[in-house]
Design a protein around this motif. Sequence first.
Motif, PDB file in Angstrom:
ATOM      1  N   VAL A 223     -71.872 -17.414  -6.846  1.00  0.00           N
ATOM      2  CA  VAL A 223     -72.069 -15.999  -6.158  1.00  0.00           C
ATOM      3  C   VAL A 223     -73.504 -15.252  -6.745  1.00  0.00           C
ATOM      4  CG1 VAL A 223     -71.040 -13.888  -5.338  1.00  0.00           C
ATOM      5  CG2 VAL A 223     -69.983 -15.966  -5.339  1.00  0.00           C
ATOM      6  N   ARG A 224     -73.898 -15.292  -7.749  1.00  0.00           N
ATOM      7  CA  ARG A 224     -74.658 -14.864  -8.360  1.00  0.00           C
ATOM      8  C   ARG A 224     -76.180 -14.849  -7.527  1.00  0.00           C
ATOM      9  NH1 ARG A 224     -74.987 -12.751 -14.725  1.00  0.00           N
ATOM     10  NH2 ARG A 224     -73.542 -10.938 -14.009  1.00  0.00           N
ATOM     11  N   ALA A 225     -75.923 -16.557  -7.775  1.00  0.00           N
ATOM     12  CA  ALA A 225     -77.274 -17.144  -6.695  1.00  0.00           C
ATOM     13  C   ALA A 225     -77.697 -16.340  -5.151  1.00  0.00           C
ATOM     14  CB  ALA A 225     -77.149 -18.827  -7.057  1.00  0.00           C
ATOM     15  N   LEU A 226     -76.571 -16.776  -4.488  1.00  0.00           N
ATOM     16  CA  LEU A 226     -76.673 -16.020  -3.235  1.00  0.00           C
ATOM     17  C   LEU A 226     -76.569 -14.247  -3.682  1.00  0.00           C
ATOM     18  CD1 LEU A 226     -72.982 -18.391  -1.959  1.00  0.00           C
ATOM     19  CD2 LEU A 226     -75.540 -17.751  -1.321  1.00  0.00           C
ATOM     20  N   GLN A 227     -76.908 -13.913  -4.399  1.00  0.00           N
ATOM     21  CA  GLN A 227     -76.938 -12.371  -4.214  1.00  0.00           C
ATOM     22  C   GLN A 227     -78.438 -12.666  -4.185  1.00  0.00           C
ATOM     23  OE1 GLN A 227     -75.324 -10.357  -7.492  1.00  0.00           O
ATOM     24  NE2 GLN A 227     -74.370  -8.739  -6.826  1.00  0.00           N
ATOM     25  N   GLN A 228     -78.968 -13.233  -5.262  1.00  0.00           N
ATOM     26  CA  GLN A 228     -80.432 -12.883  -5.393  1.00  0.00           C
ATOM     27  C   GLN A 228     -81.539 -13.254  -3.824  1.00  0.00           C
ATOM     28  OE1 GLN A 228     -81.547 -12.949  -8.287  1.00  0.00           O
ATOM     29  NE2 GLN A 228     -79.676 -12.512  -9.046  1.00  0.00           N
ATOM     30  N   GLN A 229     -80.630 -13.967  -2.494  1.00  0.00           N
ATOM     31  CA  GLN A 229     -80.970 -13.979  -1.673  1.00  0.00           C
ATOM     32  C   GLN A 229     -80.288 -13.263  -0.666  1.00  0.00           C
ATOM     33  OE1 GLN A 229     -83.201 -15.804  -3.389  1.00  0.00           O
ATOM     34  NE2 GLN A 229     -83.690 -17.546  -1.523  1.00  0.00           N
ATOM     35  N   SER A 230     -79.608 -12.150  -0.681  1.00  0.00           N
ATOM     36  CA  SER A 230     -78.874 -11.594   0.240  1.00  0.00           C
ATOM     37  C   SER A 230     -79.413 -10.188   0.407  1.00  0.00           C
ATOM     38  CB  SER A 230     -77.294 -11.214   0.457  1.00  0.00           C
ATOM     39  OG  SER A 230     -76.858 -10.009   0.847  1.00  0.00           O
ATOM     40  N   LYS A 231     -79.962 -10.163   1.581  1.00  0.00           N
ATOM     41  CA  LYS A 231     -80.304  -8.690   2.075  1.00  0.00           C
ATOM     42  C   LYS A 231     -79.418  -7.125   1.400  1.00  0.00           C
ATOM     43  CE  LYS A 231     -81.078  -6.159   5.797  1.00  0.00           C
ATOM     44  NZ  LYS A 231     -80.832  -5.976   7.392  1.00  0.00           N
ATOM     45  N   PHE A 232     -78.152  -7.615   0.996  1.00  0.00           N
ATOM     46  CA  PHE A 232     -77.479  -6.705   0.993  1.00  0.00           C
ATOM     47  C   PHE A 232     -77.052  -7.455  -0.643  1.00  0.00           C
ATOM     48  CE2 PHE A 232     -76.883  -6.535   5.505  1.00  0.00           C
ATOM     49  CZ  PHE A 232     -77.611  -5.350   5.301  1.00  0.00           C
ATOM     50  N   ARG A 233     -76.333  -6.460  -1.658  1.00  0.00           N
ATOM     51  CA  ARG A 233     -76.008  -6.640  -3.028  1.00  0.00           C
ATOM     52  C   ARG A 233     -74.998  -6.865  -3.413  1.00  0.00           C
ATOM     53  NH1 ARG A 233     -80.199  -9.092  -4.537  1.00  0.00           N
ATOM     54  NH2 ARG A 233     -79.242  -8.768  -6.530  1.00  0.00           N
TER      55      ARG A 233
ATOM     56  N   ALA B 140     -70.015  -8.351  -9.452  1.00  0.00           N
ATOM     57  CA  ALA B 140     -70.076  -9.715  -9.930  1.00  0.00           C
ATOM     58  C   ALA B 140     -69.205 -10.390 -10.610  1.00  0.00           C
ATOM     59  CB  ALA B 140     -71.224 -10.041 -10.495  1.00  0.00           C
ATOM     60  N   SER B 141     -68.380  -9.905 -11.840  1.00  0.00           N
ATOM     61  CA  SER B 141     -67.634 -10.591 -12.757  1.00  0.00           C
ATOM     62  C   SER B 141     -66.194 -11.085 -12.031  1.00  0.00           C
ATOM     63  CB  SER B 141     -66.992  -9.827 -13.658  1.00  0.00           C
ATOM     64  OG  SER B 141     -66.722  -8.848 -12.881  1.00  0.00           O
ATOM     65  N   LEU B 142     -65.655 -10.493 -10.928  1.00  0.00           N
ATOM     66  CA  LEU B 142     -64.090 -10.402 -10.256  1.00  0.00           C
ATOM     67  C   LEU B 142     -63.808 -11.793 -10.020  1.00  0.00           C
ATOM     68  CD1 LEU B 142     -63.927  -7.059  -8.083  1.00  0.00           C
ATOM     69  CD2 LEU B 142     -62.394  -7.434 -10.497  1.00  0.00           C
ATOM     70  N   PRO B 143     -64.711 -12.860  -8.977  1.00  0.00           N
ATOM     71  CA  PRO B 143     -64.136 -14.287  -8.824  1.00  0.00           C
ATOM     72  C   PRO B 143     -63.685 -14.802  -9.978  1.00  0.00           C
ATOM     73  CG  PRO B 143     -66.509 -13.435  -7.951  1.00  0.00           C
ATOM     74  CD  PRO B 143     -66.160 -12.635  -8.615  1.00  0.00           C
ATOM     75  N   PHE B 144     -64.713 -14.267 -10.992  1.00  0.00           N
ATOM     76  CA  PHE B 144     -64.300 -14.974 -12.524  1.00  0.00           C
ATOM     77  C   PHE B 144     -62.997 -14.125 -13.053  1.00  0.00           C
ATOM     78  CE2 PHE B 144     -63.321 -14.208 -17.402  1.00  0.00           C
ATOM     79  CZ  PHE B 144     -63.250 -15.461 -17.451  1.00  0.00           C
ATOM     80  N   LEU B 145     -62.445 -13.146 -12.951  1.00  0.00           N
ATOM     81  CA  LEU B 145     -60.873 -12.178 -13.100  1.00  0.00           C
ATOM     82  C   LEU B 145     -60.002 -12.452 -12.317  1.00  0.00           C
ATOM     83  CD1 LEU B 145     -62.846  -8.741 -14.219  1.00  0.00           C
ATOM     84  CD2 LEU B 145     -61.783 -10.790 -16.468  1.00  0.00           C
ATOM     85  N   ALA B 146     -59.962 -13.048 -10.929  1.00  0.00           N
ATOM     86  CA  ALA B 146     -59.682 -13.220 -10.675  1.00  0.00           C
ATOM     87  C   ALA B 146     -59.173 -14.344 -10.656  1.00  0.00           C
ATOM     88  CB  ALA B 146     -59.143 -13.677  -8.899  1.00  0.00           C
ATOM     89  N   ASP B 147     -59.394 -15.410 -11.779  1.00  0.00           N
ATOM     90  CA  ASP B 147     -59.043 -16.840 -11.932  1.00  0.00           C
ATOM     91  C   ASP B 147     -58.784 -17.512 -13.679  1.00  0.00           C
ATOM     92  OD1 ASP B 147     -58.237 -19.200 -11.286  1.00  0.00           O
ATOM     93  OD2 ASP B 147     -60.231 -19.513 -11.803  1.00  0.00           O
ATOM     94  N   ALA B 148     -58.872 -15.719 -14.260  1.00  0.00           N
ATOM     95  CA  ALA B 148     -58.685 -15.953 -15.745  1.00  0.00           C
ATOM     96  C   ALA B 148     -57.276 -16.210 -16.508  1.00  0.00           C
ATOM     97  CB  ALA B 148     -59.530 -14.580 -16.465  1.00  0.00           C
TER      98      ALA B 148
END
Length: 266
Positions: free
Chosen positions: A48-58, A189-197
């Motif tokens: 998701v962080r990689a996709l964020q680098q290319q996205s128009k929105f953050r 940025a951390s919520l995809p991990f925390l939701a699976d933690a």
Amino acid sequence: MQQITEHLFDQDTRLTSVGVDTFTAQLTDRWNTASGNPNGGYLMAVAVRALQQQSKFRDPLVASAFFLRPGAPGPARIQVETARQGRRTSTGEARMHQDGKEILRVIATFADLDQANGRTLSLAPMPDLPAPDELVDPLADVVLPGITVAERVEYRVTQPPGWLRGEPSGEPSMTFWMRFADGREPDLASLPFLADAAYPAVMELGELPSATVELTIHLRNRPAPGWLACQINTRHLTGGFHEEDCDIWDSEGTLIAQSRQLALLP
């Protein structure tokens, strides 16, 4: 003046651009599960962080990850592709490879949450949990060899889960507080991990930890600093496959994320 140390999550999700729409990351063994492989939510957060680098929105708004093969500590290559850049959202796809094989595919949509000014209504209140300092750490006296992800997150519960005592309750549901163990504050940025933690709720049925096939997360708001209140449920187990739903509220009682994953019992 004391130097501020970068938190482990930020170190271990760092990306290096190596070409057009291509990044590399160094996955580490600090997020390993009982399988000996990195936690799926950790891998998803990197993509998701990689996709964020290319996205128009953050701001990630929704992301779906398909786990094709187990990841491993070591270098990974992430290729991203923009599917659409719109006025209010942008969508892209990321493919993560190790040793020439695709291990993860993620599709995510991004937005600017500051511009999300439509109607707001929540019909599911935050769980009625006592304050974290009034509860117990379920892993305080537990040794989990090799499960390094358990060292990255702190939990507070009203009482330790039944499976941890060797007495599964038969109720695959749990409510608890959660935060990063090193003091890092939660963010989108951390919520995809925390939701699976957290440990899978299905363990309260006497099952071993399961392997995630697909995980989708909806990001609803930017989290306030502090502990996160979590509620996890499994309601259906069919042919060894089960879902797990996770709702997360921040320290101010605002719903910040909802996730559902499909997982397979070993």
